[in-house]
Design a protein around this motif. Sequence first.
Motif, short mmCIF file in Angstrom:
data_model
loop_
_atom_site.label_atom_id
_atom_site.label_comp_id
_atom_site.label_asym_id
_atom_site.label_seq_id
_atom_site.Cartn_x
_atom_site.Cartn_y
_atom_site.Cartn_z
N PHE A 117 -12.44 45.90 14.11
CA PHE A 117 -12.13 47.27 14.52
C PHE A 117 -11.70 48.08 13.30
O PHE A 117 -10.79 47.67 12.58
N ILE A 118 -12.34 49.22 13.09
CA ILE A 118 -11.93 50.16 12.04
C ILE A 118 -11.39 51.40 12.72
O ILE A 118 -12.08 52.02 13.54
N GLY A 119 -10.15 51.75 12.39
CA GLY A 119 -9.53 52.92 12.98
C GLY A 119 -9.86 54.18 12.20
O GLY A 119 -10.28 54.12 11.04
N GLN A 120 -9.65 55.32 12.84
CA GLN A 120 -9.86 56.61 12.20
C GLN A 120 -9.00 56.73 10.94
O GLN A 120 -9.36 57.42 10.00
N ASP A 121 -7.87 56.01 10.92
CA ASP A 121 -6.96 56.02 9.77
C ASP A 121 -7.33 54.95 8.73
O ASP A 121 -6.55 54.65 7.85
N ASP A 122 -8.53 54.38 8.84
CA ASP A 122 -9.06 53.34 7.93
C ASP A 122 -8.40 51.97 8.11
O ASP A 122 -8.63 51.07 7.32
N SER A 123 -7.57 51.81 9.15
CA SER A 123 -7.00 50.49 9.41
C SER A 123 -8.12 49.55 9.86
O SER A 123 -9.13 49.98 10.40
N HIS A 124 -7.94 48.26 9.60
CA HIS A 124 -8.94 47.26 9.96
C HIS A 124 -8.23 46.05 10.53
O HIS A 124 -7.34 45.50 9.89
N ILE A 125 -8.61 45.68 11.75
CA ILE A 125 -8.12 44.42 12.31
C ILE A 125 -9.32 43.66 12.83
O ILE A 125 -10.40 44.23 13.03
N PHE A 126 -9.14 42.37 12.99
CA PHE A 126 -10.17 41.64 13.73
C PHE A 126 -9.48 40.66 14.66
O PHE A 126 -8.36 40.23 14.42
N VAL A 127 -10.16 40.40 15.76
CA VAL A 127 -9.63 39.51 16.78
C VAL A 127 -10.68 38.47 17.14
O VAL A 127 -11.87 38.69 16.95
N ASN A 128 -10.21 37.35 17.64
CA ASN A 128 -11.09 36.30 18.14
C ASN A 128 -11.33 36.58 19.62
O ASN A 128 -10.39 36.85 20.36
N LYS A 129 -12.59 36.52 20.03
CA LYS A 129 -12.96 36.83 21.40
C LYS A 129 -13.75 35.69 22.02
O LYS A 129 -14.54 35.03 21.35
N SER A 130 -13.53 35.51 23.31
CA SER A 130 -14.39 34.68 24.13
C SER A 130 -14.79 35.53 25.33
O SER A 130 -13.95 36.22 25.92
N PHE A 131 -16.06 35.49 25.65
CA PHE A 131 -16.60 36.21 26.80
C PHE A 131 -17.46 35.26 27.62
O PHE A 131 -18.10 34.36 27.06
N VAL A 132 -17.51 35.49 28.91
CA VAL A 132 -18.58 34.95 29.73
C VAL A 132 -19.25 36.17 30.35
O VAL A 132 -18.61 36.97 31.04
N PHE A 133 -20.52 36.33 30.02
CA PHE A 133 -21.34 37.40 30.58
C PHE A 133 -22.18 36.81 31.71
O PHE A 133 -22.68 35.69 31.59
N LYS A 134 -22.34 37.60 32.76
CA LYS A 134 -23.12 37.15 33.91
C LYS A 134 -24.22 38.17 34.20
O LYS A 134 -23.95 39.37 34.23
N GLU A 135 -25.43 37.69 34.41
CA GLU A 135 -26.49 38.56 34.89
C GLU A 135 -26.31 38.67 36.40
O GLU A 135 -26.48 37.70 37.13
N CYS A 136 -25.92 39.85 36.85
CA CYS A 136 -25.57 40.06 38.26
C CYS A 136 -26.81 40.33 39.11
O CYS A 136 -27.89 40.59 38.59
N GLU A 137 -26.61 40.31 40.42
CA GLU A 137 -27.72 40.48 41.36
C GLU A 137 -28.45 41.80 41.19
O GLU A 137 -29.63 41.90 41.46
N ASP A 138 -27.74 42.84 40.71
CA ASP A 138 -28.37 44.14 40.52
C ASP A 138 -29.08 44.26 39.16
O ASP A 138 -29.56 45.32 38.79
N GLY A 139 -29.12 43.13 38.41
CA GLY A 139 -29.80 43.11 37.12
C GLY A 139 -28.93 43.50 35.94
O GLY A 139 -29.34 43.35 34.80
N LYS A 140 -27.72 44.00 36.20
CA LYS A 140 -26.82 44.38 35.12
C LYS A 140 -26.08 43.15 34.59
O LYS A 140 -25.81 42.21 35.33
N VAL A 141 -25.75 43.20 33.33
CA VAL A 141 -24.94 42.15 32.70
C VAL A 141 -23.50 42.62 32.73
O VAL A 141 -23.19 43.73 32.28
N ARG A 142 -22.63 41.79 33.29
CA ARG A 142 -21.21 42.13 33.37
C ARG A 142 -20.36 40.97 32.88
O ARG A 142 -20.75 39.81 32.95
N ILE A 143 -19.17 41.32 32.43
CA ILE A 143 -18.20 40.35 31.94
C ILE A 143 -17.46 39.76 33.13
O ILE A 143 -16.96 40.50 33.99
N ILE A 144 -17.36 38.42 33.15
CA ILE A 144 -16.53 37.76 34.15
C ILE A 144 -15.35 37.03 33.50
O ILE A 144 -14.42 36.64 34.19
#
Length: 154
Positions: A117-144
């Motif tokens: 992430f780069i902020g408007q003030d030039d700050s920079h952080i990074f984070v560790n992420k885990s996601f599970v994405f699901k292809e839903c019945e309506d065809g959209k991909v959503r996070i679960i």
Amino acid sequence: MFTEDMVHKALQTWCDNVVAVGKAHSDGGDPRAVATKVLTDNYDYDNGKVLFKPTLTFGTRTYRPTKDGALAYFVGGSDEFPDDKGFKLKPWVKVWYSKEDFILHGDLAIVQCNVHFIGQDDSHIFVNKSFVFKECEDGKVRIILHQSSLPYQP
């Protein structure tokens, strides 16, 4: 069936949405409306269950199993979550992912990555992420599942 291209599109969409919420705030728009749309379009709160552990939450409010709890973390302003100041309001002007790895399993993608992430003030952080994405019945991909933490600092 989930594909590698779908993983990259889902991750990029997530990054772009962070910028969009902050931009709505800095441009004098309605970041709450933008964040609500993000949650509706990209998280499965309306159709199922979401496991969400934001980066900067603690105590009895650590996990956000409801759309209202996630919205409070994104934009603040909730009496129910008074410690939330609105992580996405910084604003973040550039957000990208790196070092992604994933497992594809039917209509699911299980993903780990770093998000920068780069902020408007030039700050920079990074984070560790885990996601599970699901292809839903309506065809959209959503996070679960969305888990986020700061890197360990020994």
